[in-house]
Enzyme design. Structure first.
Site, PDB file in Angstrom:
ATOM      1  N   GLY A  11       0.963  -1.318   0.064  1.00  0.00           N
ATOM      2  CA  GLY A  11       0.159   0.057  -0.033  1.00  0.00           C
ATOM      3  C   GLY A  11       0.993   1.389  -0.196  1.00  0.00           C
ATOM      4  O   GLY A  11       0.616   2.164   0.877  1.00  0.00           O
ATOM      5  N   ILE A  16      -0.135   6.542   4.719  1.00  0.00           N
ATOM      6  CA  ILE A  16       0.879   6.101   5.465  1.00  0.00           C
ATOM      7  C   ILE A  16       2.142   5.472   4.752  1.00  0.00           C
ATOM      8  O   ILE A  16       3.115   5.518   5.073  1.00  0.00           O
ATOM      9  CB  ILE A  16       0.201   5.345   6.569  1.00  0.00           C
ATOM     10  CG1 ILE A  16      -0.790   6.034   7.439  1.00  0.00           C
ATOM     11  CG2 ILE A  16       1.352   4.666   7.375  1.00  0.00           C
ATOM     12  CD1 ILE A  16      -1.502   5.366   8.532  1.00  0.00           C
ATOM     13  N   ASP A  62      -2.693  -7.328  -5.947  1.00  0.00           N
ATOM     14  CA  ASP A  62      -4.064  -7.300  -4.858  1.00  0.00           C
ATOM     15  C   ASP A  62      -3.207  -7.994  -3.664  1.00  0.00           C
ATOM     16  O   ASP A  62      -3.300  -9.415  -3.993  1.00  0.00           O
ATOM     17  CB  ASP A  62      -5.198  -7.855  -5.361  1.00  0.00           C
ATOM     18  CG  ASP A  62      -6.278  -7.750  -4.789  1.00  0.00           C
ATOM     19  OD1 ASP A  62      -7.402  -8.053  -5.114  1.00  0.00           O
ATOM     20  OD2 ASP A  62      -5.876  -7.875  -3.322  1.00  0.00           O
ATOM     21  N   VAL A  63      -3.152  -7.437  -2.681  1.00  0.00           N
ATOM     22  CA  VAL A  63      -2.683  -8.237  -1.501  1.00  0.00           C
ATOM     23  C   VAL A  63      -3.564  -9.440  -1.144  1.00  0.00           C
ATOM     24  O   VAL A  63      -3.144 -10.430  -0.373  1.00  0.00           O
ATOM     25  CB  VAL A  63      -2.173  -7.312  -0.342  1.00  0.00           C
ATOM     26  CG1 VAL A  63      -1.153  -6.237  -0.652  1.00  0.00           C
ATOM     27  CG2 VAL A  63      -3.432  -6.573   0.454  1.00  0.00           C
ATOM     28  N   SER A 142      -4.196  -0.511  14.044  1.00  0.00           N
ATOM     29  CA  SER A 142      -5.089   0.498  14.346  1.00  0.00           C
ATOM     30  C   SER A 142      -5.451   0.710  15.867  1.00  0.00           C
ATOM     31  O   SER A 142      -5.523  -0.252  16.674  1.00  0.00           O
ATOM     32  CB  SER A 142      -6.251   0.710  13.421  1.00  0.00           C
ATOM     33  OG  SER A 142      -7.314   1.450  14.019  1.00  0.00           O
ATOM     34  N   SER A 144      -8.236   0.925  16.373  1.00  0.00           N
ATOM     35  CA  SER A 144      -9.481   0.191  16.017  1.00  0.00           C
ATOM     36  C   SER A 144      -9.198  -1.317  16.273  1.00  0.00           C
ATOM     37  O   SER A 144     -10.090  -2.322  16.484  1.00  0.00           O
ATOM     38  CB  SER A 144      -9.969   0.136  14.713  1.00  0.00           C
ATOM     39  OG  SER A 144     -10.229   1.615  14.664  1.00  0.00           O
ATOM     40  N   TYR A 155     -14.133  -4.112   9.971  1.00  0.00           N
ATOM     41  CA  TYR A 155     -12.925  -3.825   9.721  1.00  0.00           C
ATOM     42  C   TYR A 155     -12.243  -3.509  10.936  1.00  0.00           C
ATOM     43  O   TYR A 155     -10.960  -4.207  11.068  1.00  0.00           O
ATOM     44  CB  TYR A 155     -13.025  -2.057   9.385  1.00  0.00           C
ATOM     45  CG  TYR A 155     -11.564  -1.309   9.594  1.00  0.00           C
ATOM     46  CD1 TYR A 155     -11.380  -0.528  10.911  1.00  0.00           C
ATOM     47  CD2 TYR A 155     -10.691  -1.394   8.615  1.00  0.00           C
ATOM     48  CE1 TYR A 155     -10.327   0.279  10.896  1.00  0.00           C
ATOM     49  CE2 TYR A 155      -9.718  -0.668   8.722  1.00  0.00           C
ATOM     50  CZ  TYR A 155      -9.270   0.245   9.855  1.00  0.00           C
ATOM     51  OH  TYR A 155      -8.159   1.105   9.903  1.00  0.00           O
ATOM     52  N   LYS A 159      -8.088  -5.234  12.163  1.00  0.00           N
ATOM     53  CA  LYS A 159      -6.999  -4.517  12.791  1.00  0.00           C
ATOM     54  C   LYS A 159      -6.950  -5.339  14.148  1.00  0.00           C
ATOM     55  O   LYS A 159      -5.352  -5.397  14.495  1.00  0.00           O
ATOM     56  CB  LYS A 159      -7.567  -3.234  12.970  1.00  0.00           C
ATOM     57  CG  LYS A 159      -7.630  -2.380  11.725  1.00  0.00           C
ATOM     58  CD  LYS A 159      -6.183  -2.469  10.914  1.00  0.00           C
ATOM     59  CE  LYS A 159      -5.995  -1.703   9.564  1.00  0.00           C
ATOM     60  NZ  LYS A 159      -4.782  -1.910   8.854  1.00  0.00           N
TER      61      LYS A 159
HETATM   62  C1  RM4 Z   1      -8.628   3.752  11.639  1.00  0.00           C
HETATM   63  C2  RM4 Z   1      -9.555   4.574  12.589  1.00  0.00           C
HETATM   64  C3  RM4 Z   1      -9.996   5.914  12.100  1.00  0.00           C
HETATM   65  C4  RM4 Z   1     -10.680   5.696  10.702  1.00  0.00           C
HETATM   66  C5  RM4 Z   1      -9.904   4.931   9.947  1.00  0.00           C
HETATM   67  C6  RM4 Z   1     -10.581   4.318   8.638  1.00  0.00           C
HETATM   68  O1  RM4 Z   1      -8.554   2.493  11.960  1.00  0.00           O
HETATM   69  O2  RM4 Z   1     -10.846   3.946  12.995  1.00  0.00           O
HETATM   70  O3  RM4 Z   1     -10.660   6.652  12.995  1.00  0.00           O
HETATM   71  O4  RM4 Z   1     -10.960   6.862  10.125  1.00  0.00           O
HETATM   72  O5  RM4 Z   1      -9.667   3.751  10.356  1.00  0.00           O
END
Ligand code: RM4
Length: 252
Positions: A11, A16, A62-63, A142, A144, A155, A159
């Protein structure tokens, strides 16, 4: 900091990944970039890296497809000679409500973010083992991985999976001198969330949660990633580094 090293990153054509690729070249590394679809971003990154006096190659793939990893590593080694550092960065976040989430969106997100990370890290680690001189792997997980999102039910598990993948590969690869760590970015303004954060009210809510008072930028991640990739982190493995302006700890 990275003189004489070769860094591969997925990516790498925007956000990033691109910021890290160019910062790695500035730190003395040769760089191979995986990308998908953003030809202009990938090739301009190569041009910037070459202008810094380092070697660079951009390889589309495409990973989420298992063979992409073998091809990316093999072609990178063919062009640059070796792999010292691997950064698994490629990721998508197509925001969507949970109850009517189409299987295609769920499966694509899993395929890119988690399966792609697994295949790429496995291919890079096998090359590092073959080289016999250790190495460093950094995955972009993340915030997240640690907290949820109403429109990110597909998502956030990916992560969390990437974070856990680094913990387990740190154990599996320690005997080969290969370190595995993750960075956990907060809300970093890139293509992944430009549309989502175009909603001014949401952007203000996200900014209000961040003690440093601003959303992150791609360049804010390059330093932490390259630290974990460098010999300065020679005794760091299985770790996770939040890079979020303080958002995670900010309850009140
Ligand atoms: C990140 C986090 C951010 C979001 C991005 C897409 O892990 O959740 O808030 O904007 O993802």
């Amino acid at each position: 900091m990275l003189s004489g090293k070769t860094l591969l990153i997925t990516g790498g054509s925007s956000g990033i990944g691109r910021a890290t690729a160019i910062a790695a070249a500035r730190a003395g590394a040769d760089v191979a970039i995986n990308f998908l679809g953003h030809d202009e971003g990938a090739h301009s990154a190569v041009a910037e890296i070459e202008a810094l006096g380092r070697k660079a190659i951009a390889i589309e793939g495409d990973v989420s497809l298992r063979d992409t990893a073998q091809t990316f590593v093999a072609r990178s080694v063919e062009a640059l000679g070796r792999v010292d550092i691997f950064v698994s960065n490629a990721g998508i976040c197509p925001f969507h409500a949970f109850l009517d989430m189409p299987a295609e969106i769920f499966e694509r997100t899993m395929g890119v973010n988690l399966h792609g990370a697994f295949y790429m890290v496995q291919a890079a680690a096998n090359q590092m083992v073959k080289q016999g001189e250790g190495g460093a792997i950094v995955a972009v997980s993340s915030i997240s991985a640690l907290v949820g999102g109403e429109y990110q039910t597909h998502y956030t598990p990916t992560k969390a999976g990437v974070h856990s993948l680094m913990q387990s590969t740190a154990i599996a690869l320690g005997k080969y001198g290969i370190r595995c760590n993750s960075v956990l970015p907060g809300t970093i303004l890139t293509e992944i969330n430009r549309e989502d954060l175009a909603d001014e009210a949401k952007r203000r809510r996200m900014e209000a949660r961040i003690p440093l008072g601003r959303l992150g930028e791609a360049d804010d991640l390059a330093g932490p990633i390259l630290f974990l990739a460098s010999d300065m982190a020679r005794y760091v493995t299985g770790a996770a580094l939040l890079v979020d302006g303080g958002a995670f700890v900010n309850l009140q």
